[in-house]
Design an enzyme around this catalytic site. Structure first.
Site, mmCIF file in Angstrom:
data_model
loop_
_atom_site.group_PDB
_atom_site.id
_atom_site.type_symbol
_atom_site.label_atom_id
_atom_site.label_comp_id
_atom_site.label_asym_id
_atom_site.label_seq_id
_atom_site.Cartn_x
_atom_site.Cartn_y
_atom_site.Cartn_z
ATOM 1 N N CYS A 1 -8.099 -1.075 3.401
ATOM 2 C CA CYS A 1 -8.719 -2.149 4.162
ATOM 3 C C CYS A 1 -9.683 -1.521 5.152
ATOM 4 O O CYS A 1 -9.276 -0.668 5.942
ATOM 5 C CB CYS A 1 -7.659 -2.984 4.880
ATOM 6 S SG CYS A 1 -8.407 -4.285 5.885
ATOM 7 N N HIS B 1 0.882 -1.173 0.000
ATOM 8 C CA HIS B 1 0.000 0.000 0.000
ATOM 9 C C HIS B 1 0.919 1.222 0.000
ATOM 10 O O HIS B 1 2.058 1.153 0.470
ATOM 11 C CB HIS B 1 -0.948 -0.049 1.206
ATOM 12 C CG HIS B 1 -2.016 -1.096 1.031
ATOM 13 N ND1 HIS B 1 -3.294 -0.795 0.627
ATOM 14 C CD2 HIS B 1 -1.978 -2.443 1.152
ATOM 15 C CE1 HIS B 1 -3.999 -1.910 0.525
ATOM 16 N NE2 HIS B 1 -3.220 -2.934 0.841
ATOM 17 N N ASN C 1 -3.391 1.015 -2.975
ATOM 18 C CA ASN C 1 -2.304 0.090 -3.301
ATOM 19 C C ASN C 1 -1.358 0.748 -4.295
ATOM 20 O O ASN C 1 -1.701 1.734 -4.955
ATOM 21 C CB ASN C 1 -2.871 -1.157 -3.992
ATOM 22 C CG ASN C 1 -3.621 -2.061 -3.054
ATOM 23 O OD1 ASN C 1 -4.739 -1.774 -2.645
ATOM 24 N ND2 ASN C 1 -3.006 -3.171 -2.693
HETATM 25 P P1 HMG Z 1 -17.595 -14.428 12.228
HETATM 26 O O1 HMG Z 1 -16.561 -15.014 13.095
HETATM 27 O O2 HMG Z 1 -18.786 -15.214 11.975
HETATM 28 O O3 HMG Z 1 -17.971 -13.193 12.968
HETATM 29 O O4 HMG Z 1 -16.944 -13.900 10.821
HETATM 30 P P2 HMG Z 1 -18.766 -12.019 12.445
HETATM 31 O O5 HMG Z 1 -19.551 -11.496 13.578
HETATM 32 O O6 HMG Z 1 -17.777 -11.092 11.822
HETATM 33 O O7 HMG Z 1 -19.797 -12.693 11.370
HETATM 34 C C1 HMG Z 1 -20.634 -11.896 10.672
HETATM 35 C C2 HMG Z 1 -21.639 -12.715 9.878
HETATM 36 O O8 HMG Z 1 -21.010 -13.312 8.747
HETATM 37 C C3 HMG Z 1 -22.312 -13.859 10.574
HETATM 38 O O9 HMG Z 1 -23.641 -13.881 10.094
HETATM 39 C C4 HMG Z 1 -21.588 -15.101 10.026
HETATM 40 O O10 HMG Z 1 -22.380 -16.258 10.039
HETATM 41 C C5 HMG Z 1 -21.352 -14.706 8.622
HETATM 42 P P3 HMG Z 1 -24.798 -12.928 10.675
HETATM 43 O O11 HMG Z 1 -24.834 -13.244 12.144
HETATM 44 O O12 HMG Z 1 -24.399 -11.496 10.409
HETATM 45 O O13 HMG Z 1 -26.032 -13.339 9.898
HETATM 46 N N1 HMG Z 1 -20.247 -15.358 7.927
HETATM 47 C C6 HMG Z 1 -20.180 -15.417 6.592
HETATM 48 N N2 HMG Z 1 -21.022 -15.004 5.623
HETATM 49 C C7 HMG Z 1 -20.634 -15.176 4.355
HETATM 50 N N3 HMG Z 1 -19.443 -15.689 4.006
HETATM 51 C C8 HMG Z 1 -18.576 -16.120 4.943
HETATM 52 C C9 HMG Z 1 -18.945 -15.996 6.298
HETATM 53 N N4 HMG Z 1 -18.330 -16.290 7.458
HETATM 54 C C10 HMG Z 1 -19.142 -15.912 8.453
HETATM 55 N N5 HMG Z 1 -17.403 -16.615 4.583
HETATM 56 C C11 HMG Z 1 -15.271 -13.436 9.193
HETATM 57 C C12 HMG Z 1 -15.596 -14.059 10.538
HETATM 58 C C13 HMG Z 1 -13.820 -13.658 8.924
HETATM 59 C C14 HMG Z 1 -16.117 -14.084 8.122
HETATM 60 C C15 HMG Z 1 -15.574 -11.937 9.237
HETATM 61 O O14 HMG Z 1 -14.905 -11.372 10.301
HETATM 62 C C16 HMG Z 1 -15.213 -11.242 7.938
HETATM 63 O O15 HMG Z 1 -15.855 -11.428 6.917
HETATM 64 N N6 HMG Z 1 -14.189 -10.376 7.948
HETATM 65 C C17 HMG Z 1 -13.868 -9.562 6.768
HETATM 66 C C18 HMG Z 1 -12.417 -9.605 6.536
HETATM 67 C C19 HMG Z 1 -12.048 -8.866 5.257
HETATM 68 O O16 HMG Z 1 -12.650 -9.035 4.220
HETATM 69 N N7 HMG Z 1 -10.982 -8.039 5.346
HETATM 70 C C20 HMG Z 1 -10.426 -7.376 4.208
HETATM 71 C C21 HMG Z 1 -9.604 -8.312 3.392
HETATM 72 S S1 HMG Z 1 -7.977 -8.616 4.065
HETATM 73 C C22 HMG Z 1 -7.019 -7.332 3.394
HETATM 74 O O17 HMG Z 1 -7.530 -6.426 2.811
HETATM 75 C C23 HMG Z 1 -5.524 -7.403 3.520
HETATM 76 C C24 HMG Z 1 -4.831 -7.799 2.203
HETATM 77 O O18 HMG Z 1 -5.141 -6.905 1.151
HETATM 78 C C25 HMG Z 1 -3.312 -7.829 2.404
HETATM 79 C C26 HMG Z 1 -2.764 -6.566 3.053
HETATM 80 O O19 HMG Z 1 -2.974 -5.456 2.523
HETATM 81 O O20 HMG Z 1 -2.111 -6.731 4.091
HETATM 82 C C27 HMG Z 1 -5.259 -9.210 1.753
HETATM 83 MG MG MG Z 2 -4.179 -4.983 0.792
#
Ligand code: HMG
Ligand code: MG
Length: 308
Positions: free
Chosen positions: A251, A220, A260
């Site tokens: 993020c 980034h 990025n």
């Molecule tokens: P969780 O532990 O279930 O907890 O999710 P939650 O309270 O966050 O869950 C929310 C809801 O999502 C619940 O349903 C779950 O059942 C559901 P609700 O009670 O709201 O009806 N759920 C899902 N639904 C669809 N698809 C799934 C899924 N899993 C649970 N796969 C979880 C844990 C990890 C899913 C959640 O915390 C999450 O989605 N986090 C988002 C993380 C994310 O997208 N971050 C950005 C990407 S990482 C990044 O950008 C870094 C990178 O670019 C590299 C860098 O720059 O360093 C890669």
């Molecule tokens: Mg990233």
């Protein structure tokens, strides 16, 4: 310079060819407050693929409540049609993997953090717990014949924990490699890294048996160091670089993460060094400008220079 491309001055110490891994449609759009229509995302991804980018990460199968910007993941995959092996998707857990498989995905990326605080904020699980969650996804996805990339976030610094020990990063990478990841992308999520740090981090991975051929670098550009850091990575033998057309990105769970490294800025540098990518710079510039214009964001440096 000839026309709109840099003059070529090769450096024999650098790799002859490089893979550019495009993250704009995922990392770029996940943090935007505007919801981009699925058809515009599909058009963006198609344009980038048509520009010759070998990998165009398409979306994430994460919680739609936490990342509403990518809640249309299945629609985007359906709109891309048959050629899905070039479009990896992010999956945080087995539920995400199941959704990804149903959408026809052939390549996935798991993501973990080098730090405890960001693991909890991003994945709602501690660092070790999220590594275990990733291990299960990697095992199942590999068993289904999918290619699995592993992202490590906060490799160069963390907004809550400050400096991040190189040994901590290496041990997380080691765990992902041991679990079966084909490639590890080292993320400077908040853009605080500098060139010497990049060199040291890659060398430390080498000492742990993770050579540059297994690594990708994901910068980034918060402090304007992304391109210099990519140059340091090249010098250490890394041949895969993540970048985002138009330089969009961030993020939602790390407020200090900004755009990025822009794909077109990276391509300009690589082209000037005579390093092959197989990517058409003009087409990437057009795709990036289309998306930054749609989002009302400034264009990248190279797009501004080439298009005005
Ligand atoms: P969780 O532990 O279930 O907890 O999710 P939650 O309270 O966050 O869950 C929310 C809801 O999502 C619940 O349903 C779950 O059942 C559901 P609700 O009670 O709201 O009806 N759920 C899902 N639904 C669809 N698809 C799934 C899924 N899993 C649970 N796969 C979880 C844990 C990890 C899913 C959640 O915390 C999450 O989605 N986090 C988002 C993380 C994310 O997208 N971050 C950005 C990407 S990482 C990044 O950008 C870094 C990178 O670019 C590299 C860098 O720059 O360093 C890669
Ligand atoms: Mg990233």
């Amino acid at each position: 310079m000839s026309g709109q491309h840099p003059a070529v001055h090769r450096d024999p110490a650098l790799p002859r060819s490089v893979t550019v891994y495009e993250v704009g449609a995922r990392d770029g759009l996940q943090a935007e407050s505007a919801l981009v229509p699925s058809v515009a995302k599909i058009d963006f991804i198609r344009q980038l693929r048509a520009a010759g980018l070998p990998w165009v990460e398409a979306t994430s199968f994460v919680s739609p409540r936490r990342v509403p910007q990518l809640a249309d993941a299945a629609e985007v995959m359906a709109g891309l049609g048959g050629e899905l092996s070039a479009h990896p998707v992010l999956v945080p857990n087995r539920r995400g993997l199941e959704r990804a498989r149903l959408s026809g995905a052939r390549a996935v990326a798991v993501f973990v953090s080098a730090t405890e605080t960001f693991a909890r904020r991003n994945l709602n699980a501690g660092r070790d717990e999220s590594l275990e969650m990733a291990r299960r996804v990697i095992e199942e996805a590999s068993g289904a014949g999918m290619r699995v990339r592993g992202y490590v976030s906060m490799c160069f610094g963390d907004p809550w924990e400050g400096e991040v020990a190189i040994d901590d990063v290496v041990s997380v990478s080691r765990s992902l490699v041991d679990s079966g990841c084909a490639e590890i992308s080292l993320g400077d999520t908040i853009g605080v890294g500098t060139a010497g740090h990049v060199t040291e981090l890659i060398a430390a991975h080498g000492r742990a048996g993770i050579g540059p051929e297994l690594l990708a670098l994901h910068f980034h550009d918060t402090y304007g160091q992304a391109l210099a850091n990519a140059a340091a990575g090249l010098r250490s033998g890394v041949t895969c670089f993540d970048a985002s057309a138009g330089g969009i990105g961030g993020c939602p769970f790390a407020g200090s993460a900004t755009g990025n490294l822009a794909t077109e800025d990276l391509l300009w540098m690589l082209s000037g060094l005579g390093i092959e990518t197989g990517v058409d710079l003009d087409k990437v510039v057009a795709a990036g400008a289309m998306m930054t214009d749609l989002l009302g964001r400034p264009r990248s440096r190279v797009a501004t220079a080439m298009l005005g």
